[in-house]
Design an enzyme around this catalytic site. Sequence first.
Site, PDB file in Angstrom:
ATOM      1  N   SER A  62      -1.440 -10.434  -7.602  1.00 24.17           N
ATOM      2  CA  SER A  62      -1.384 -11.008  -8.768  1.00 24.17           C
ATOM      3  C   SER A  62      -1.280 -12.521  -8.408  1.00 24.17           C
ATOM      4  O   SER A  62      -0.972 -12.994  -7.432  1.00 24.17           O
ATOM      5  CB  SER A  62       0.060 -10.766  -9.618  1.00 24.17           C
ATOM      6  OG  SER A  62      -0.144  -9.273  -9.929  1.00 24.17           O
TER       7      SER A  62
HETATM    8  N1  SAH Z   1       2.757  -6.169  -6.446  1.00 25.36           N
HETATM    9  C1  SAH Z   1       1.464  -6.236  -5.742  1.00 25.36           C
HETATM   10  C2  SAH Z   1       0.263  -6.247  -6.732  1.00 25.36           C
HETATM   11  C3  SAH Z   1       0.009  -5.008  -6.869  1.00 25.36           C
HETATM   12  S1  SAH Z   1      -1.655  -4.660  -7.671  1.00 25.36           S
HETATM   13  C4  SAH Z   1       1.522  -7.672  -4.881  1.00 25.36           C
HETATM   14  O1  SAH Z   1       2.542  -8.404  -5.070  1.00 25.36           O
HETATM   15  O2  SAH Z   1       0.574  -7.678  -4.245  1.00 25.36           O
HETATM   16  C5  SAH Z   1      -1.276  -2.885  -8.601  1.00 25.36           C
HETATM   17  C6  SAH Z   1      -0.940  -1.982  -7.198  1.00 25.36           C
HETATM   18  O3  SAH Z   1      -0.533  -0.808  -8.080  1.00 25.36           O
HETATM   19  C7  SAH Z   1      -2.083  -1.374  -6.442  1.00 25.36           C
HETATM   20  O4  SAH Z   1      -2.139  -1.612  -5.093  1.00 25.36           O
HETATM   21  C8  SAH Z   1      -2.479  -0.198  -6.710  1.00 25.36           C
HETATM   22  O5  SAH Z   1      -3.029   0.592  -5.874  1.00 25.36           O
HETATM   23  C9  SAH Z   1      -0.943   0.271  -7.323  1.00 25.36           C
HETATM   24  N2  SAH Z   1      -0.738   1.212  -8.070  1.00 25.36           N
HETATM   25  C10 SAH Z   1      -1.416   1.854  -9.072  1.00 25.36           C
HETATM   26  N3  SAH Z   1      -1.015   3.274  -9.729  1.00 25.36           N
HETATM   27  C11 SAH Z   1      -0.062   3.384  -8.932  1.00 25.36           C
HETATM   28  C12 SAH Z   1       0.834   4.404  -9.168  1.00 25.36           C
HETATM   29  N4  SAH Z   1       1.061   5.413  -9.941  1.00 25.36           N
HETATM   30  N5  SAH Z   1       2.101   4.386  -8.392  1.00 25.36           N
HETATM   31  C13 SAH Z   1       2.283   3.416  -7.221  1.00 25.36           C
HETATM   32  N6  SAH Z   1       1.293   2.383  -6.949  1.00 25.36           N
HETATM   33  C14 SAH Z   1       0.379   2.583  -7.865  1.00 25.36           C
END
Ligand code: SAH
Length: 217
Positions: A62
């Site tokens: 993000s």
């Molecule tokens: N918090 C992260 C950004 C996350 S982007 C940071 O600081 O970099 C969103 C992430 O959520 C992605 O990597 C995606 O693969 C994951 N995601 C999507 N659906 C999910 C689920 N049901 N359970 C766990 N992770 C998930």
Amino acid sequence: MADLAGKKRTLIGRLVQEKVLHSKPAITAFRKVPRERFLLPDYRPFAYADEPLPTLAGQTISQPTTTAIMTEALELKQGMKVLEIGAGSGYQAALISEIIGPKGKVFTIEILEELYEFAKRNLLDYKNVKVILGDGSKGYKKEAPFDRIIVTAATAKESKATDKLFGQLKENGILVIPVGDFLYQDMLVIKKANNEKLIKSLGQFVFVPLREKYDRV
Ligand code: SAH
């Protein structure tokens, strides 16, 4: 990379001036955690541009402003037990780890194996963080209840994830979750008071979607 320190100071200075960052522990954590270490090598020079950046498998880390807004919305305190859905690069988990300190614990769930390995590697120095491979849309029953839960992926309005996660919050706990459709989401801050939801919105954001293998609707 010599000018990264200056760019970091400028970005954090701006976030503080705009009052996006306002609590001392959050400001300290942003100063301390090196965002560049959570990026793929090609993107490291842009670590302190206020931009989302690609990680792996089409996912993103993000934008710092969004990370700051979510971190402040959590109202974190030392010693708290926190659940994050969407570990991604691990950067958000590292910030939370710094704020809650050695007596606290962060559980961060990632559904894509590539990202799980990436987050685990990036978070090796953060001893109070556990990275879990799995579907976080149902929360993490094994360690519930949590003081705080943060979802860093877009949750569909009709998803059951919000209620499931709310159920894994302690009384007076806070859930920060972007809820909407694939175009944009409302950043909801949901407090649990007398088992009821107290909901406020922090405005509209855009996240990659929360994947839900089962029971959509
Ligand atoms: N918090 C992260 C950004 C996350 S982007 C940071 O600081 O970099 C969103 C992430 O959520 C992605 O990597 C995606 O693969 C994951 N995601 C999507 N659906 C999910 C689920 N049901 N359970 C766990 N992770 C998930």
